[in-house]
Design a protein around this motif. Structure first.
Motif, PDB file in Angstrom:
ATOM      1  N   TYR A   3      27.788  30.060 153.572  1.00 39.07           N
ATOM      2  CA  TYR A   3      28.507  29.653 152.518  1.00 39.07           C
ATOM      3  C   TYR A   3      27.749  29.411 151.294  1.00 39.07           C
ATOM      4  O   TYR A   3      26.938  28.285 151.383  1.00 39.07           O
ATOM      5  CB  TYR A   3      29.558  28.595 152.949  1.00 39.07           C
ATOM      6  CG  TYR A   3      30.763  28.345 151.818  1.00 39.07           C
ATOM      7  CD1 TYR A   3      31.897  29.029 151.710  1.00 39.07           C
ATOM      8  CD2 TYR A   3      30.040  27.379 150.684  1.00 39.07           C
ATOM      9  CE1 TYR A   3      32.524  28.593 150.748  1.00 39.07           C
ATOM     10  CE2 TYR A   3      31.279  27.209 149.738  1.00 39.07           C
ATOM     11  CZ  TYR A   3      32.406  27.630 149.769  1.00 39.07           C
ATOM     12  OH  TYR A   3      33.298  27.671 148.776  1.00 39.07           O
ATOM     13  N   LEU A   6      30.118  30.059 144.776  1.00 39.09           N
ATOM     14  CA  LEU A   6      29.920  31.250 143.800  1.00 39.09           C
ATOM     15  C   LEU A   6      29.463  30.583 142.634  1.00 39.09           C
ATOM     16  O   LEU A   6      28.727  31.150 141.793  1.00 39.09           O
ATOM     17  CB  LEU A   6      31.470  31.890 143.555  1.00 39.09           C
ATOM     18  CG  LEU A   6      31.726  32.626 144.750  1.00 39.09           C
ATOM     19  CD1 LEU A   6      33.138  33.230 144.688  1.00 39.09           C
ATOM     20  CD2 LEU A   6      30.707  33.639 145.318  1.00 39.09           C
ATOM     21  N   GLU A   7      30.103  29.331 142.244  1.00 44.87           N
ATOM     22  CA  GLU A   7      29.701  28.449 141.021  1.00 44.87           C
ATOM     23  C   GLU A   7      28.148  28.396 141.131  1.00 44.87           C
ATOM     24  O   GLU A   7      27.735  27.887 139.842  1.00 44.87           O
ATOM     25  CB  GLU A   7      30.393  27.246 140.744  1.00 44.87           C
ATOM     26  CG  GLU A   7      31.938  27.509 140.246  1.00 44.87           C
ATOM     27  CD  GLU A   7      32.871  28.275 141.410  1.00 44.87           C
ATOM     28  OE1 GLU A   7      32.372  27.739 142.711  1.00 44.87           O
ATOM     29  OE2 GLU A   7      33.961  28.661 141.094  1.00 44.87           O
ATOM     30  N   GLN A   9      25.870  30.427 141.422  1.00 44.98           N
ATOM     31  CA  GLN A   9      25.294  31.458 140.925  1.00 44.98           C
ATOM     32  C   GLN A   9      24.967  31.237 139.315  1.00 44.98           C
ATOM     33  O   GLN A   9      25.997  30.623 138.506  1.00 44.98           O
ATOM     34  CB  GLN A   9      25.876  32.729 141.140  1.00 44.98           C
ATOM     35  CG  GLN A   9      25.969  33.034 142.433  1.00 44.98           C
ATOM     36  CD  GLN A   9      26.920  34.170 142.805  1.00 44.98           C
ATOM     37  OE1 GLN A   9      27.023  35.260 141.908  1.00 44.98           O
ATOM     38  NE2 GLN A   9      27.576  34.459 143.887  1.00 44.98           N
ATOM     39  N   TYR A  12      27.836  32.294 136.485  1.00 41.85           N
ATOM     40  CA  TYR A  12      28.987  32.688 137.056  1.00 41.85           C
ATOM     41  C   TYR A  12      30.266  31.828 136.516  1.00 41.85           C
ATOM     42  O   TYR A  12      31.336  32.663 136.133  1.00 41.85           O
ATOM     43  CB  TYR A  12      28.916  32.409 138.886  1.00 41.85           C
ATOM     44  CG  TYR A  12      30.203  32.852 139.374  1.00 41.85           C
ATOM     45  CD1 TYR A  12      30.489  33.921 139.949  1.00 41.85           C
ATOM     46  CD2 TYR A  12      31.252  31.762 139.571  1.00 41.85           C
ATOM     47  CE1 TYR A  12      31.661  34.452 140.615  1.00 41.85           C
ATOM     48  CE2 TYR A  12      32.400  32.300 140.268  1.00 41.85           C
ATOM     49  CZ  TYR A  12      32.674  33.286 140.577  1.00 41.85           C
ATOM     50  OH  TYR A  12      33.952  33.806 141.206  1.00 41.85           O
ATOM     51  N   LYS A  16      33.312  33.934 134.958  1.00 42.89           N
ATOM     52  CA  LYS A  16      34.650  33.543 135.707  1.00 42.89           C
ATOM     53  C   LYS A  16      35.731  33.202 134.842  1.00 42.89           C
ATOM     54  O   LYS A  16      36.882  33.915 134.848  1.00 42.89           O
ATOM     55  CB  LYS A  16      34.478  32.566 136.785  1.00 42.89           C
ATOM     56  CG  LYS A  16      35.566  32.227 137.498  1.00 42.89           C
ATOM     57  CD  LYS A  16      35.458  30.917 138.243  1.00 42.89           C
ATOM     58  CE  LYS A  16      36.724  30.477 139.319  1.00 42.89           C
ATOM     59  NZ  LYS A  16      36.630  29.595 139.835  1.00 42.89           N
ATOM     60  N   GLU A  28      31.365  38.733 142.513  1.00 39.31           N
ATOM     61  CA  GLU A  28      30.005  38.768 142.518  1.00 39.31           C
ATOM     62  C   GLU A  28      29.464  39.061 141.228  1.00 39.31           C
ATOM     63  O   GLU A  28      30.301  39.710 140.261  1.00 39.31           O
ATOM     64  CB  GLU A  28      29.696  39.957 143.493  1.00 39.31           C
ATOM     65  CG  GLU A  28      28.466  39.999 143.661  1.00 39.31           C
ATOM     66  CD  GLU A  28      27.757  41.145 144.651  1.00 39.31           C
ATOM     67  OE1 GLU A  28      26.686  41.510 144.568  1.00 39.31           O
ATOM     68  OE2 GLU A  28      28.641  41.651 145.271  1.00 39.31           O
ATOM     69  N   HIS A  30      25.669  39.685 139.834  1.00 41.62           N
ATOM     70  CA  HIS A  30      24.105  39.780 140.104  1.00 41.62           C
ATOM     71  C   HIS A  30      23.622  39.920 138.925  1.00 41.62           C
ATOM     72  O   HIS A  30      23.808  41.110 138.230  1.00 41.62           O
ATOM     73  CB  HIS A  30      24.196  40.777 141.306  1.00 41.62           C
ATOM     74  CG  HIS A  30      22.823  40.937 141.846  1.00 41.62           C
ATOM     75  ND1 HIS A  30      22.260  40.083 142.704  1.00 41.62           N
ATOM     76  CD2 HIS A  30      21.788  41.855 141.537  1.00 41.62           C
ATOM     77  CE1 HIS A  30      20.943  40.587 143.018  1.00 41.62           C
ATOM     78  NE2 HIS A  30      20.776  41.617 142.642  1.00 41.62           N
ATOM     79  N   ASN A 100      29.257  36.768 151.558  1.00 38.31           N
ATOM     80  CA  ASN A 100      28.948  35.210 151.179  1.00 38.31           C
ATOM     81  C   ASN A 100      30.336  34.525 151.676  1.00 38.31           C
ATOM     82  O   ASN A 100      31.374  35.130 151.251  1.00 38.31           O
ATOM     83  CB  ASN A 100      28.721  34.960 150.003  1.00 38.31           C
ATOM     84  CG  ASN A 100      28.728  33.337 149.480  1.00 38.31           C
ATOM     85  OD1 ASN A 100      28.992  32.775 150.315  1.00 38.31           O
ATOM     86  ND2 ASN A 100      28.401  33.211 148.222  1.00 38.31           N
ATOM     87  N   ALA A 102      31.998  32.074 150.745  1.00 41.63           N
ATOM     88  CA  ALA A 102      32.667  31.768 149.856  1.00 41.63           C
ATOM     89  C   ALA A 102      33.628  32.883 149.192  1.00 41.63           C
ATOM     90  O   ALA A 102      34.703  32.546 148.577  1.00 41.63           O
ATOM     91  CB  ALA A 102      31.933  31.211 148.483  1.00 41.63           C
ATOM     92  N   GLU A 103      33.505  34.217 149.344  1.00 35.24           N
ATOM     93  CA  GLU A 103      34.310  35.216 149.003  1.00 35.24           C
ATOM     94  C   GLU A 103      35.699  35.147 149.600  1.00 35.24           C
ATOM     95  O   GLU A 103      36.481  35.644 149.065  1.00 35.24           O
ATOM     96  CB  GLU A 103      33.706  36.743 149.020  1.00 35.24           C
ATOM     97  CG  GLU A 103      32.501  36.786 148.411  1.00 35.24           C
ATOM     98  CD  GLU A 103      31.960  38.193 148.662  1.00 35.24           C
ATOM     99  OE1 GLU A 103      32.438  38.891 148.939  1.00 35.24           O
ATOM    100  OE2 GLU A 103      30.523  38.318 148.468  1.00 35.24           O
TER     101      GLU A 103
END
Length: 143
Positions: A3, A6-7, A9, A12, A16, A28, A30, A100, A102-103
């Motif tokens: 896990y 996401l934040e 990254q 992100y 978002k 995602e 990338h 991940n 978190a998704e």
């Protein structure tokens, strides 16, 4: 499965906020610097809100990806301080392998197939809850 928030990254959170304004969840983001340019891959899904359900958004099409691309491109060029940015915006697809943990929260309420090591087979269910340390899936039968 690991896990990773996401934040955590890079960029992100900034992206978002923009995608959610259009009614999409950012699954995602990338970003890779290559030579003098930057390649970006963004994966979006319908945002799971009451408003999105009223609009009956259940899939992502080319027009959805184009809207997000037009919105994110200038923001990423500014954030990355780069003019040579190549960006691809896609849907997660029907058979996305979650990369991940978190998704899982982004797909709450959706049907998933999960490999059950105890029975060595796929099981199908709906994601009820997802957090950094647990996942609850209500089983609906065999895969």
């Amino acid at each position: 499965m690991e896990y990773t928030a996401l934040e955590s990254q890079q960029y992100y959170s900034e992206c978002k906020a923009l995608t959610e304004g259009l009614g999409y969840a950012l699954v995602e983001l990338h970003i890779v610097r290559i030579h003098s340019g930057v390649q970006v891959r963004a994966v979006i899904a319908p945002l799971r809100t009451a408003e999105a359900k009223v609009q009956n958004r259940s899939s992502i099409g080319v027009n959805d990806c184009a809207k997000v691309h037009r919105l994110l491109m200038p923001r990423l060029e500014a954030l990355l301080n780069a003019q040579d940015v190549s960006m691809e915006v896609t849907s997660p697809g029907m058979n996305r392998n979650i990369k991940n943990a978190a998704e899982f929260a982004l797909f709450k309420g959706r049907t998933v197939r999960v490999w059950d090591k105890d029975i060595s087979d796929w099981v199908t269910g709906i994601i009820e809850t997802a957090s950094s340390d647990s996942l609850t899936v209500t089983l609906s039968g065999s895969g």
